[in-house]
Design a protein around this motif. Structure first.
Motif, PDB file in Angstrom:
ATOM      1  N   ALA A 181     -10.076   2.724  10.663  1.00 41.54           N
ATOM      2  CA  ALA A 181      -9.636   1.329  10.714  1.00 41.54           C
ATOM      3  C   ALA A 181      -8.439   1.139   9.800  1.00 41.54           C
ATOM      4  N   CYS A 182      -7.657   0.097  10.101  1.00 41.51           N
ATOM      5  CA  CYS A 182      -6.506  -0.224   9.264  1.00 41.51           C
ATOM      6  C   CYS A 182      -6.199  -1.709   9.388  1.00 41.51           C
ATOM      7  N   ASP A 183      -5.441  -2.220   8.415  1.00 42.75           N
ATOM      8  CA  ASP A 183      -5.022  -3.618   8.440  1.00 42.75           C
ATOM      9  C   ASP A 183      -3.829  -3.777   7.508  1.00 42.75           C
ATOM     10  N   ILE A 184      -3.019  -4.809   7.769  1.00 40.95           N
ATOM     11  CA  ILE A 184      -1.859  -5.128   6.945  1.00 40.95           C
ATOM     12  C   ILE A 184      -2.023  -6.544   6.421  1.00 40.95           C
ATOM     13  N   ASN A 185      -1.853  -6.709   5.106  1.00 44.61           N
ATOM     14  CA  ASN A 185      -1.974  -8.017   4.488  1.00 44.61           C
ATOM     15  C   ASN A 185      -0.798  -8.895   4.897  1.00 44.61           C
ATOM     16  N   PRO A 186      -1.036 -10.077   5.460  1.00 43.80           N
ATOM     17  CA  PRO A 186       0.077 -10.921   5.910  1.00 43.80           C
ATOM     18  C   PRO A 186       0.878 -11.537   4.773  1.00 43.80           C
ATOM     19  N   ALA A 187       0.338 -11.530   3.544  1.00 45.07           N
ATOM     20  CA  ALA A 187       1.038 -12.159   2.424  1.00 45.07           C
ATOM     21  C   ALA A 187       2.082 -11.232   1.813  1.00 45.07           C
ATOM     22  N   HIS A 188       1.654 -10.044   1.404  1.00 51.30           N
ATOM     23  CA  HIS A 188       2.589  -9.103   0.764  1.00 51.30           C
ATOM     24  C   HIS A 188       2.716  -7.793   1.534  1.00 51.30           C
ATOM     25  N   HIS A 189       2.127  -7.704   2.733  1.00 55.03           N
ATOM     26  CA  HIS A 189       2.304  -6.589   3.667  1.00 55.03           C
ATOM     27  C   HIS A 189       1.796  -5.260   3.127  1.00 55.03           C
ATOM     28  N   LEU A 190       0.753  -5.296   2.327  1.00 56.97           N
ATOM     29  CA  LEU A 190       0.111  -4.060   1.881  1.00 56.97           C
ATOM     30  C   LEU A 190      -0.655  -3.457   3.054  1.00 56.97           C
ATOM     31  N   LYS A 199     -13.450   6.033   2.096  1.00 60.39           N
ATOM     32  CA  LYS A 199     -12.442   5.579   1.139  1.00 60.39           C
ATOM     33  C   LYS A 199     -11.394   4.727   1.844  1.00 60.39           C
ATOM     34  N   VAL A 200     -10.801   3.809   1.095  1.00 63.46           N
ATOM     35  CA  VAL A 200      -9.728   2.962   1.589  1.00 63.46           C
ATOM     36  C   VAL A 200      -8.474   3.275   0.785  1.00 63.46           C
ATOM     37  N   GLU A 201      -7.435   3.712   1.487  1.00 67.11           N
ATOM     38  CA  GLU A 201      -6.157   4.018   0.851  1.00 67.11           C
ATOM     39  C   GLU A 201      -5.180   2.884   1.139  1.00 67.11           C
ATOM     40  N   TRP A 203      -1.246   1.473   0.906  1.00 66.36           N
ATOM     41  CA  TRP A 203       0.124   1.982   0.890  1.00 66.36           C
ATOM     42  C   TRP A 203       1.106   0.816   0.868  1.00 66.36           C
ATOM     43  N   ASP A 204       2.238   1.045   0.203  1.00 71.12           N
ATOM     44  CA  ASP A 204       3.339   0.089   0.192  1.00 71.12           C
ATOM     45  C   ASP A 204       4.332   0.491   1.281  1.00 71.12           C
ATOM     46  N   PRO A 205       4.490  -0.299   2.349  1.00 64.52           N
ATOM     47  CA  PRO A 205       5.406   0.094   3.436  1.00 64.52           C
ATOM     48  C   PRO A 205       6.872   0.198   3.004  1.00 64.52           C
ATOM     49  N   ARG A 206       7.237  -0.475   1.910  1.00 66.83           N
ATOM     50  CA  ARG A 206       8.635  -0.442   1.489  1.00 66.83           C
ATOM     51  C   ARG A 206       9.020   0.925   0.916  1.00 66.83           C
ATOM     52  N   THR A 207       8.113   1.522   0.151  1.00 67.48           N
ATOM     53  CA  THR A 207       8.404   2.818  -0.475  1.00 67.48           C
ATOM     54  C   THR A 207       7.651   3.967   0.179  1.00 67.48           C
ATOM     55  N   ARG A 208       6.700   3.638   1.099  1.00 59.47           N
ATOM     56  CA  ARG A 208       5.887   4.651   1.802  1.00 59.47           C
ATOM     57  C   ARG A 208       5.136   5.549   0.817  1.00 59.47           C
ATOM     58  N   THR A 209       4.611   4.936  -0.240  1.00 63.49           N
ATOM     59  CA  THR A 209       3.818   5.650  -1.234  1.00 63.49           C
ATOM     60  C   THR A 209       2.455   4.977  -1.371  1.00 63.49           C
ATOM     61  N   VAL A 211      -0.468   3.307  -3.278  1.00 65.04           N
ATOM     62  CA  VAL A 211      -0.520   2.519  -4.511  1.00 65.04           C
ATOM     63  C   VAL A 211      -1.952   2.274  -4.985  1.00 65.04           C
ATOM     64  N   GLY A 212      -2.944   2.656  -4.210  1.00 63.48           N
ATOM     65  CA  GLY A 212      -4.325   2.435  -4.636  1.00 63.48           C
ATOM     66  C   GLY A 212      -5.315   3.192  -3.779  1.00 63.48           C
ATOM     67  N   LEU A 213      -6.517   3.400  -4.336  1.00 65.53           N
ATOM     68  CA  LEU A 213      -7.585   4.118  -3.641  1.00 65.53           C
ATOM     69  C   LEU A 213      -8.918   3.500  -4.033  1.00 65.53           C
ATOM     70  N   LEU A 214      -9.738   3.160  -3.048  1.00 64.15           N
ATOM     71  CA  LEU A 214     -11.061   2.590  -3.276  1.00 64.15           C
ATOM     72  C   LEU A 214     -12.118   3.506  -2.686  1.00 64.15           C
ATOM     73  N   ASP A 215     -13.137   3.812  -3.471  1.00 62.48           N
ATOM     74  CA  ASP A 215     -14.251   4.628  -2.995  1.00 62.48           C
ATOM     75  C   ASP A 215     -15.364   3.688  -2.534  1.00 62.48           C
ATOM     76  N   CYS A 216     -15.309   3.285  -1.284  1.00 68.55           N
ATOM     77  CA  CYS A 216     -16.281   2.326  -0.742  1.00 68.55           C
ATOM     78  C   CYS A 216     -17.642   2.975  -0.475  1.00 68.55           C
ATOM     79  N   ALA A 217     -17.656   4.261  -0.189  1.00 65.81           N
ATOM     80  CA  ALA A 217     -18.929   4.944   0.085  1.00 65.81           C
ATOM     81  C   ALA A 217     -19.823   4.927  -1.147  1.00 65.81           C
ATOM     82  N   LEU A 218     -19.244   5.162  -2.313  1.00 60.54           N
ATOM     83  CA  LEU A 218     -20.027   5.151  -3.552  1.00 60.54           C
ATOM     84  C   LEU A 218     -20.446   3.737  -3.921  1.00 60.54           C
TER      85      LEU A 218
END
Length: 411
Positions: A181-190, A199-201, A203-209, A211-218
């Motif tokens: 699954a994926c989604d883009i934040n309409p406010a700041h486009h994360l 896990k949820v990764e 990414w910043d579309p402007r720099t294509r890097t 910026v965060g990682l969430l371990d939802c399974a744990l």
């Protein structure tokens, strides 16, 4: 129409009731309506609001005029005009639709992700262009500032297709083996992508890097939950600039504040089924989550249940009409369900008569089957000396006579 009252919230199922076969002539249909009271009293809010066998996805255009649904068999998409309350057009497709989205205000720009790796672009007249992505897709999101489509699926890569240039750009390489699954934040486009490893990764579309990682399974494993296997991410949805909800394959919904790696609330559906849809109702601070068995509405601050809906057929998708109390569901059945919940908001303008109809029903409530009954517990039977009659048909009559004698009820 069927009315249910769950947790003191009235829910009107507008799709419930008998339907007339399509092969009947108009004369026979009119004759049946005269004879059958149930058919005469049914509410057909939108004409032909169904699929031949199964509906898989349902969306509403941003202007609120059109409702689009995809289903099978044969694979097809249907567009309904709410101003006319009827079917506007129908198009058959080459393969089943995994997901589709409406990019324009109306139905003039639509993207279909299909099960055979093809992506189709449709305009008003029909199919405009067709291309194939490298791996089988499971979800996609559209980045409006750059006109990029982000496709995720059976691969660790996120494929980027630029609609302005008409070509693929460099992919984003994630740490997961597959992305569900994926989604883009309409406010700041994360951009957020949920992997099969839970896990949820981000990414910043402007720099294509990343910026965060969430371990939802744990984080989904709590004291009150029983989980078999590794929970993978099955649904993602942003709400505002700082809030995100994550659904897992084991039936948990995690509500995050993006400033923290720990979830604010972990809500368990108690069925162990994958979460298929997440919606937000911001005016009442509610989260609407659905698996194949149940649709739950709960408060995002404390997790308290507002109400729930259990359709007869398995749910594939849920869509909330904006700024109203109307809910549409795509099901494993020909009929697509339409629910109206006045506690969520008013009826849309194109069916405002529903407000008057529900007000009349509330003014003249019907008595339920058990209004004049008193239920007794096993302790009450012990006090009356009737425990030896448990399981026999005489218990109800003797209890009624005994309670009348003692003056416990007035019936």
């Amino acid at each position: 129409m069927q009315v249910s009252n769950i947790n003191d919230v009235k829910i009107y199922n507008l799709s419930c009731g008998k339907s007339l076969p399509e092969w009947l002539s108009d004369r026979k249909k009119r004759a049946l309506q005269k004879k059958d009271v149930d058919i005469r009293r049914r509410i057909e809010l939108i004409q032909d609001f169904d699929m031949p066998t199964v509906s898989t996805n349902i969306r509403i255009s941003r202007d609120g005029q059109y409702i689009m649904a995809a289903g099978t068999y044969k694979p097809r998409v249907r567009c309904y005009d709410t101003y006319q309350l009827s079917l506007k057009f129908e198009r058959c497709l080459d393969s089943e639709v995994i997901k589709f989205d409406i990019l324009s205000e109306d139905y003039s720009k639509i993207v279909f992700l299909q099960s055979d790796r093809y992506v189709e672009f449709h305009s008003q007249h029909g199919r405009y262009h067709r291309l194939r992505i490298p791996k089988f897709g499971r979800d996609f999101s559209y980045h409006y500032p750059s006109c990029d489509l982000y496709f995720v699926g059976a691969s660790s890569e996120v494929f980027r297709l630029n609609l302005e240039q008409g070509r693929f750009l460099n992919s984003l390489q994630t740490d997961g083996s597959q992305i569900n699954a994926c989604d883009i934040n309409p406010a700041h486009h994360l951009f957020a992508a949920g992997t099969t490893e839970g896990k949820v990764e981000c990414w910043d579309p402007r720099t294509r890097t990343r910026v965060g990682l969430l371990d939802c399974a744990l984080s989904s494993v709590t004291e009150d939950t029983e989980i078999d296997g590794l929970p993978s991410v099955s649904a993602l949805k942003f709400n505002g600039p700082l809030q995100m909800a994550v659904g897992t394959s084991t039936g948990q919904v995690l509500l995050y504040d993006l400033r923290s790696s720990r979830p604010l609330i972990v809500k368990d559906h108690q069925y162990g089924l994958p979460i298929k849809s997440i919606q937000f109702h911001n005016s009442l601070e509610l989260v609407i989550t659905a698996d194949s068995r149940i649709i739950k509405m709960w408060n995002k601050d404390n997790g308290k249940i507002f109400t729930s809906i259990e359709p007869e057929a398995d749910v594939n998708d849920v869509c909330l009409y904006p700024n109203s109390g109307m809910l549409f569901t795509a099901n494993e059945a020909p009929k697509m369900n339409v629910y109206y919940i006045p506690a969520l908001g008013p009826a849309p303008r194109w069916c405002s008569f529903l407000d008057n109809l529900t007000e009349e029903l509330e003014e003249n409530p019907e008595t339920t089957v058990y209004d004049d009954y008193k239920f007794v517990t096993k302790k009450d039977l012990d006090d009356l000396g009737l425990t030896h009659l448990i399981g026999s048909p005489m218990l109800e009559h003797i209890c009624m006579a005994t309670l009348l004698i003692y003056g416990c009820i007035t019936r």
